[in-house]
Design a protein around this motif. Structure first.
Motif, PDB file in Angstrom:
ATOM      1  N   ALA A  78      28.686   8.868  38.993  1.00 56.92           N
ATOM      2  CA  ALA A  78      28.939   9.483  40.300  1.00 56.92           C
ATOM      3  C   ALA A  78      27.946   9.015  41.350  1.00 56.92           C
ATOM      4  CB  ALA A  78      28.879  11.004  40.179  1.00 56.92           C
ATOM      5  N   GLY A  79      27.007   8.152  40.946  1.00 52.53           N
ATOM      6  CA  GLY A  79      26.018   7.630  41.887  1.00 52.53           C
ATOM      7  C   GLY A  79      24.910   8.597  42.208  1.00 52.53           C
ATOM      8  N   LEU A  80      24.624   9.531  41.269  1.00 51.91           N
ATOM      9  CA  LEU A  80      23.603  10.543  41.502  1.00 51.91           C
ATOM     10  C   LEU A  80      22.503  10.459  40.461  1.00 51.91           C
ATOM     11  CD1 LEU A  80      25.877  13.660  42.126  1.00 51.91           C
ATOM     12  CD2 LEU A  80      24.527  12.473  43.870  1.00 51.91           C
ATOM     13  N   THR A  81      21.292  10.801  40.869  1.00 55.29           N
ATOM     14  CA  THR A  81      20.228  11.062  39.909  1.00 55.29           C
ATOM     15  C   THR A  81      20.263  12.537  39.551  1.00 55.29           C
ATOM     16  OG1 THR A  81      18.578  11.628  41.593  1.00 55.29           O
ATOM     17  CG2 THR A  81      18.793   9.287  40.992  1.00 55.29           C
ATOM     18  N   ARG A  82      19.591  12.905  38.469  1.00 58.19           N
ATOM     19  CA  ARG A  82      19.557  14.317  38.096  1.00 58.19           C
ATOM     20  C   ARG A  82      18.890  15.169  39.171  1.00 58.19           C
ATOM     21  NH1 ARG A  82      21.548  17.868  34.069  1.00 58.19           N
ATOM     22  NH2 ARG A  82      20.909  19.845  34.942  1.00 58.19           N
ATOM     23  N   PRO A  83      17.751  14.748  39.747  1.00 56.59           N
ATOM     24  CA  PRO A  83      17.152  15.567  40.806  1.00 56.59           C
ATOM     25  C   PRO A  83      18.076  15.750  42.012  1.00 56.59           C
ATOM     26  CG  PRO A  83      15.522  14.042  39.940  1.00 56.59           C
ATOM     27  CD  PRO A  83      16.835  13.639  39.346  1.00 56.59           C
ATOM     28  N   GLU A  84      18.835  14.718  42.366  1.00 53.64           N
ATOM     29  CA  GLU A  84      19.784  14.861  43.471  1.00 53.64           C
ATOM     30  C   GLU A  84      20.879  15.855  43.112  1.00 53.64           C
ATOM     31  OE1 GLU A  84      19.430  10.376  45.437  1.00 53.64           O
ATOM     32  OE2 GLU A  84      20.969  10.810  43.929  1.00 53.64           O
ATOM     33  N   GLU A 106      14.242  26.471  43.933  1.00 58.87           N
ATOM     34  CA  GLU A 106      15.425  26.453  43.075  1.00 58.87           C
ATOM     35  C   GLU A 106      15.384  25.307  42.067  1.00 58.87           C
ATOM     36  OE1 GLU A 106      18.108  28.275  42.647  1.00 58.87           O
ATOM     37  OE2 GLU A 106      18.039  29.715  44.296  1.00 58.87           O
ATOM     38  N   THR A 107      14.852  24.172  42.492  1.00 62.29           N
ATOM     39  CA  THR A 107      14.878  22.980  41.647  1.00 62.29           C
ATOM     40  C   THR A 107      13.526  22.686  41.015  1.00 62.29           C
ATOM     41  OG1 THR A 107      14.413  21.527  43.554  1.00 62.29           O
ATOM     42  CG2 THR A 107      16.729  21.965  43.034  1.00 62.29           C
ATOM     43  N   PHE A 108      12.549  23.561  41.216  1.00 58.01           N
ATOM     44  CA  PHE A 108      11.213  23.396  40.632  1.00 58.01           C
ATOM     45  C   PHE A 108      10.621  22.038  41.005  1.00 58.01           C
ATOM     46  CE2 PHE A 108      13.821  26.053  37.857  1.00 58.01           C
ATOM     47  CZ  PHE A 108      13.117  27.236  37.916  1.00 58.01           C
ATOM     48  N   ALA A 109      10.757  21.662  42.264  1.00 54.59           N
ATOM     49  CA  ALA A 109      10.284  20.370  42.760  1.00 54.59           C
ATOM     50  C   ALA A 109       9.310  20.588  43.899  1.00 54.59           C
ATOM     51  CB  ALA A 109      11.467  19.516  43.237  1.00 54.59           C
ATOM     52  N   SER A 110       8.554  19.551  44.218  1.00 56.36           N
ATOM     53  CA  SER A 110       7.622  19.627  45.335  1.00 56.36           C
ATOM     54  C   SER A 110       8.378  19.501  46.659  1.00 56.36           C
ATOM     55  CB  SER A 110       6.582  18.508  45.238  1.00 56.36           C
ATOM     56  OG  SER A 110       7.192  17.244  45.462  1.00 56.36           O
ATOM     57  N   GLY A 111       7.749  19.979  47.711  1.00 56.50           N
ATOM     58  CA  GLY A 111       8.359  19.866  49.028  1.00 56.50           C
ATOM     59  C   GLY A 111       8.613  18.426  49.433  1.00 56.50           C
ATOM     60  N   ALA A 112       7.670  17.547  49.111  1.00 57.85           N
ATOM     61  CA  ALA A 112       7.830  16.136  49.459  1.00 57.85           C
ATOM     62  C   ALA A 112       9.014  15.518  48.718  1.00 57.85           C
ATOM     63  CB  ALA A 112       6.552  15.377  49.136  1.00 57.85           C
ATOM     64  N   ALA A 113       9.167  15.875  47.441  1.00 57.12           N
ATOM     65  CA  ALA A 113      10.286  15.335  46.665  1.00 57.12           C
ATOM     66  C   ALA A 113      11.615  15.822  47.220  1.00 57.12           C
ATOM     67  CB  ALA A 113      10.138  15.725  45.199  1.00 57.12           C
ATOM     68  N   VAL A 114      11.676  17.104  47.587  1.00 55.10           N
ATOM     69  CA  VAL A 114      12.911  17.647  48.139  1.00 55.10           C
ATOM     70  C   VAL A 114      13.244  16.975  49.470  1.00 55.10           C
ATOM     71  CG1 VAL A 114      13.939  19.713  49.167  1.00 55.10           C
ATOM     72  CG2 VAL A 114      12.794  19.854  46.953  1.00 55.10           C
TER      73      VAL A 114
END
Length: 204
Positions: A78-84, A106-114
């Motif tokens: 689908a052209g997606l990574t898991r984080p996306e 919600e995704t347990f990620a850093s602000g920069a990554a989001v």
């Protein structure tokens, strides 16, 4: 790869734990996974150190790494990574707009990554952002129709794939593992001050 990894991990996790479980899986080697080998090496060079935690946390980390490598087959098509996909999934399952801060929780990620993921998803037309009418520093993110369609299309295929990954565990084993991981997660969230059972977007 995934089925073999699942069988090896299960065998080690159950070594010496409860009657009959290992016997229910003929051919399992309770000392056959990579973490068991690492533990044996540490016990050789540092017999004074308790390696018990490594047998749990090491296996969780190893399984997580293998899942990250293997889980993306449907998503990749689908052209997606898991984080996306995690970002898109959070917007779909909550059913309303979220701020970047909400999505980070919600995704347990850093602000920069989001922020990086939001930029990529916006460029692909899967999400759209609007500014807050009261505070221009705040953005609100929502799925586009294309974003909703891609989540709804790939989710059943992804879940089917993950079910196949776990197929090396029998039903009781999956339920036991889910319960133990839930217990561990509750304990960890409590130690970190995260409200138990509260969706991240609903926290104050």
């Amino acid at each position: 790869m995934t089925a073999a990894d699942g069988r090896a991990e299960t065998g080690n996790g159950e070594s010496g734990r409860g009657p009959g479980r290992a016997a229910a899986r003929p051919g399992l080697d309770p000392a056959g996974d990579i973490v068991a080998a690492v533990v044996r090496q540490w016990r050789t060079v540092r017999p004074d150190v308790d390696t018990g935690p490594m047998e749990i946390i090491g296996r969780i980390n190893r399984c997580a790494a293998l899942f990250q490598q293997a889980e993306d087959a449907p998503l990749r098509r689908a052209g997606l990574t898991r984080p996306e996909f995690d970002v898109l999934g959070a917007l779909r399952r909550t059913g309303h707009e979220l701020t970047p801060g909400d999505l980070a929780r919600e995704t347990f990620a850093s602000g920069a990554a989001v922020t990086k993921r939001l930029k990529q998803l916006t460029e692909r037309g899967l999400i759209e952002r609007r500014g807050d009418t009261r505070d221009r520093r705040v953005a609100h993110v929502r799925l586009t129709e294309a974003g909703r369609d891609i989540v709804d299309g790939v989710l059943p295929e992804q879940l089917s794939y993950e079910k196949a990954v776990l197929s090396g565990l029998h039903d009781d084993g999956r339920r036991d593992l889910a319960a133990l991981l839930a217990e561990l997660l509750v304990q960890l969230e409590g130690r970190l001050g995260v409200p138990r059972g509260t969706p991240p977007s609903d926290r104050p």
